[in-house]
Write a protein that holds these residues in place. Sequence first.
Motif, PDB file in Angstrom:
ATOM      1  N   VAL A   1       0.530  -1.123  -0.635  1.00 31.42           N
ATOM      2  CA  VAL A   1      -0.458   0.420  -0.295  1.00 31.42           C
ATOM      3  C   VAL A   1       1.163   0.653   0.104  1.00 31.42           C
ATOM      4  CG1 VAL A   1      -0.004  -0.234   2.661  1.00 31.42           C
ATOM      5  CG2 VAL A   1      -2.038   1.311   0.903  1.00 31.42           C
ATOM      6  N   VAL A   2       0.359   2.699  -0.678  1.00 32.69           N
ATOM      7  CA  VAL A   2       1.210   3.357  -0.416  1.00 32.69           C
ATOM      8  C   VAL A   2      -0.166   4.232   0.185  1.00 32.69           C
ATOM      9  CG1 VAL A   2       1.925   5.912  -1.820  1.00 32.69           C
ATOM     10  CG2 VAL A   2       2.466   3.560  -2.570  1.00 32.69           C
ATOM     11  N   LEU A   3       0.707   5.075   1.361  1.00 30.00           N
ATOM     12  CA  LEU A   3      -0.321   5.692   1.722  1.00 30.00           C
ATOM     13  C   LEU A   3      -0.012   7.219   1.542  1.00 30.00           C
ATOM     14  CD1 LEU A   3      -0.153   4.064   4.850  1.00 30.00           C
ATOM     15  CD2 LEU A   3      -1.537   4.281   3.906  1.00 30.00           C
ATOM     16  N   ALA A   4      -0.413   7.822   1.117  1.00 30.53           N
ATOM     17  CA  ALA A   4      -0.415   9.220   0.448  1.00 30.53           C
ATOM     18  C   ALA A   4      -1.860  10.559   0.511  1.00 30.53           C
ATOM     19  CB  ALA A   4      -1.416   9.542  -1.545  1.00 30.53           C
ATOM     20  N   VAL A   5      -1.355  10.740   1.285  1.00 26.48           N
ATOM     21  CA  VAL A   5      -2.536  11.249   2.269  1.00 26.48           C
ATOM     22  C   VAL A   5      -1.861  12.104   3.122  1.00 26.48           C
ATOM     23  CG1 VAL A   5      -4.541   9.296   3.652  1.00 26.48           C
ATOM     24  CG2 VAL A   5      -2.131   9.768   4.355  1.00 26.48           C
ATOM     25  N   PRO A   6      -2.844  13.716   3.903  1.00 26.12           N
ATOM     26  CA  PRO A   6      -1.987  14.394   4.717  1.00 26.12           C
ATOM     27  C   PRO A   6      -1.023  14.407   5.718  1.00 26.12           C
ATOM     28  CG  PRO A   6      -3.801  15.358   3.688  1.00 26.12           C
ATOM     29  CD  PRO A   6      -3.773  14.633   3.151  1.00 26.12           C
ATOM     30  N   ALA A   7      -0.358  14.493   6.504  1.00 26.50           N
ATOM     31  CA  ALA A   7       0.618  14.757   7.918  1.00 26.50           C
ATOM     32  C   ALA A   7      -0.758  13.868   9.115  1.00 26.50           C
ATOM     33  CB  ALA A   7       1.877  15.108   7.655  1.00 26.50           C
ATOM     34  N   PRO A   8      -0.896  14.786   8.903  1.00 28.91           N
ATOM     35  CA  PRO A   8      -2.618  14.720  10.433  1.00 28.91           C
ATOM     36  C   PRO A   8      -2.695  13.282  10.268  1.00 28.91           C
ATOM     37  CG  PRO A   8      -2.887  17.276   9.023  1.00 28.91           C
ATOM     38  CD  PRO A   8      -1.512  15.854   8.303  1.00 28.91           C
ATOM     39  N   ARG A   9      -2.953  12.835   9.055  1.00 24.45           N
ATOM     40  CA  ARG A   9      -4.055  11.635   8.705  1.00 24.45           C
ATOM     41  C   ARG A   9      -3.083  10.149   8.557  1.00 24.45           C
ATOM     42  NH1 ARG A   9      -7.280  12.004   3.661  1.00 24.45           N
ATOM     43  NH2 ARG A   9      -7.890   9.882   4.279  1.00 24.45           N
ATOM     44  N   LEU A  10      -1.595  10.046   8.443  1.00 23.95           N
ATOM     45  CA  LEU A  10      -1.421   9.187   8.752  1.00 23.95           C
ATOM     46  C   LEU A  10      -1.502   9.033   9.977  1.00 23.95           C
ATOM     47  CD1 LEU A  10       0.649   7.157   7.302  1.00 23.95           C
ATOM     48  CD2 LEU A  10       2.490   9.194   7.350  1.00 23.95           C
ATOM     49  N   PRO A  11      -0.682   9.036  11.315  1.00 25.37           N
ATOM     50  CA  PRO A  11      -0.831   8.904  12.436  1.00 25.37           C
ATOM     51  C   PRO A  11      -2.333   7.671  12.683  1.00 25.37           C
ATOM     52  CG  PRO A  11      -0.146  10.351  12.434  1.00 25.37           C
ATOM     53  CD  PRO A  11      -0.508  10.802  11.893  1.00 25.37           C
ATOM     54  N   ARG A  12      -3.456   7.480  12.040  1.00 29.06           N
ATOM     55  CA  ARG A  12      -4.570   6.939  12.503  1.00 29.06           C
ATOM     56  C   ARG A  12      -4.740   5.687  11.917  1.00 29.06           C
ATOM     57  NH1 ARG A  12     -10.516   8.117  11.064  1.00 29.06           N
ATOM     58  NH2 ARG A  12      -9.859   6.981   8.975  1.00 29.06           N
ATOM     59  N   LEU A  13      -3.734   5.764  10.451  1.00 26.67           N
ATOM     60  CA  LEU A  13      -3.817   4.639   9.787  1.00 26.67           C
ATOM     61  C   LEU A  13      -3.053   3.957  10.158  1.00 26.67           C
ATOM     62  CD1 LEU A  13      -3.648   6.171   6.545  1.00 26.67           C
ATOM     63  CD2 LEU A  13      -6.106   5.638   7.841  1.00 26.67           C
ATOM     64  N   VAL A  14      -1.622   4.038  10.370  1.00 30.18           N
ATOM     65  CA  VAL A  14      -0.157   3.454  10.621  1.00 30.18           C
ATOM     66  C   VAL A  14      -0.018   2.603  12.871  1.00 30.18           C
ATOM     67  CG1 VAL A  14       0.064   3.687   8.818  1.00 30.18           C
ATOM     68  CG2 VAL A  14       1.206   4.681  11.039  1.00 30.18           C
ATOM     69  N   GLU A  15      -0.523   3.930  13.595  1.00 29.65           N
ATOM     70  CA  GLU A  15      -0.115   3.752  14.858  1.00 29.65           C
ATOM     71  C   GLU A  15       0.528   2.695  15.211  1.00 29.65           C
ATOM     72  OE1 GLU A  15      -2.124   6.828  17.423  1.00 29.65           O
ATOM     73  OE2 GLU A  15      -4.061   5.882  16.554  1.00 29.65           O
TER      74      GLU A  15
ATOM     75  N   SER B   1       6.630   8.433  -6.694  1.00 32.42           N
ATOM     76  CA  SER B   1       8.042   7.584  -7.490  1.00 32.42           C
ATOM     77  C   SER B   1       8.686   7.125  -6.574  1.00 32.42           C
ATOM     78  CB  SER B   1       8.701   8.277  -8.816  1.00 32.42           C
ATOM     79  OG  SER B   1       7.629   9.116  -9.411  1.00 32.42           O
ATOM     80  N   ARG B   2       8.973   8.353  -4.941  1.00 35.66           N
ATOM     81  CA  ARG B   2      10.196   7.844  -4.613  1.00 35.66           C
ATOM     82  C   ARG B   2       9.322   6.096  -4.191  1.00 35.66           C
ATOM     83  NH1 ARG B   2      13.650  10.447  -0.359  1.00 35.66           N
ATOM     84  NH2 ARG B   2      14.300   8.864   1.284  1.00 35.66           N
ATOM     85  N   ALA B   3       8.193   6.570  -3.518  1.00 36.70           N
ATOM     86  CA  ALA B   3       7.108   5.409  -2.839  1.00 36.70           C
ATOM     87  C   ALA B   3       7.407   4.150  -3.588  1.00 36.70           C
ATOM     88  CB  ALA B   3       5.736   6.144  -2.476  1.00 36.70           C
ATOM     89  N   VAL B   4       6.810   4.110  -4.990  1.00 36.94           N
ATOM     90  CA  VAL B   4       6.422   2.711  -5.479  1.00 36.94           C
ATOM     91  C   VAL B   4       8.342   2.325  -6.221  1.00 36.94           C
ATOM     92  CG1 VAL B   4       6.309   1.734  -8.278  1.00 36.94           C
ATOM     93  CG2 VAL B   4       4.567   4.227  -6.704  1.00 36.94           C
TER      94      VAL B   4
END
Length: 451
Positions: A266-280, A438-441
């Motif tokens: 998966v590539v998580l392409a969300v703004p920084a404030p939304r990232l913690p909930r997805l991966v904490e 590109s770096r993420a992929v």
Amino acid sequence: MSRRYCVVGGGISGLAAAYRLRVTTGPDATITVFDPADRLGGVLRTEQVGGQVLDVGAEAFVARRPEVPALLAELGLAGRQVGTTGARPLIYSEGRLHQMPQHTIQGIPSGAVSMAGLVDDATIACITDEPMRPLRWRPGADPSVGELVADRFGEQVVARSVDPLLGGVYAGSAASIGLRAAAPTLAAALDRGARNLTEAVREALPPPAPGSVFGAVDGGYTVLVDALRHQAGVHWVQVGVERVDLVGRGVDIVDDEGNRWPADAVVLAVPAPRLPRLVEHIAPRTATAARRIPVASAAVVALALPGGTPLPQQSGVLVASGERLRAKAITLSSRKWGRRGNAELVRLSYGRFGDDLARSTGDEDLLAWAAADLTTVFGIDAEPVDSHVQRWIDAMPQYGPGHADLVADLRAGLPKAVSVAGGYLDGIGVPACVASASRAVASLATSAAAR
């Protein structure tokens, strides 16, 4: 069995990642994009204002960076790239309009001549004498832009030249943005041993180059968004994502409705404030780093003024800090891009880091402020024939001192089947977002090869 990939976030970073995944993995892979918005594109949003298309989010890209021109060419859209008319912006300071200083890096001057008329005589003398004063610089240091520039050139240079540019780019200020993020070539010149800030700026200035500095897409960014979606062949699921679970060597995407979507990566392409909930729960180090990236909100007021409204032949106005004007920037879109229509298109931007203006101010108030600001700056009192208000909440990451180390820590905490892309990582703006995709992929491909 064909491989399955998910992309969380349908902005330019997510769509560019989906397209790069398609190019990398071929036609048999399944690529699913999750985004609950009413349309894909994120801060790339094109609207009809006064019968003309106008981008009301990201408006332009730096044409001298290769990422967007190369992507447009790949997509068969090279002919849709357009440049500016060459009209230059102004700075509004001390209640007056001034020419934008030339030969600067993010408003940091290479000498006193470019600041003449914008700052007072004492500041001119400070800039002139700067090479005579010892510069104590530690290679690798990353002060705020304001800290360095105020010390060497004075507070007026910060408020009247540097802040207007950084406010336009980051919705921040020289006090909140780190030097290495805002001016990496300048920091590199200092690391190499420049004897003073004046010398470093002169060394870091890019050589003159033909063509427009900025580019845009004819028809608006929606043309790019549609092409990426089509050529990536994605399945768009219009729902939010609750979290990412690790399952074996892959992942499960758990959406807001409790459904599970298995994927190889998966590539998580969300703004920084939304990232913690997805991966904490799977990447606490990453979540902690993401929480340390502050963000700002902004609002754009787009107006179609009657044709013939007496606006100057300039691309727009950037506003110095400390002014009574509410707008931080005014873009004279019709002048900047040479558009011909029955109306003059104008964009006014509001909101800076640390305020809640974009979140709390109503549309009618923003429209009234826009009318008052246009009167103050240009002396016009024209009733718009059309308008559009667009808010971008928590959409502007602040690249503070030490940002690169923070991002390195964020990436280091990710599991192998998870990568990140977005404007909070390696630079703000569309080219940087494309590069981050590109770096993420590439990171996922490297991880897959190692497993």
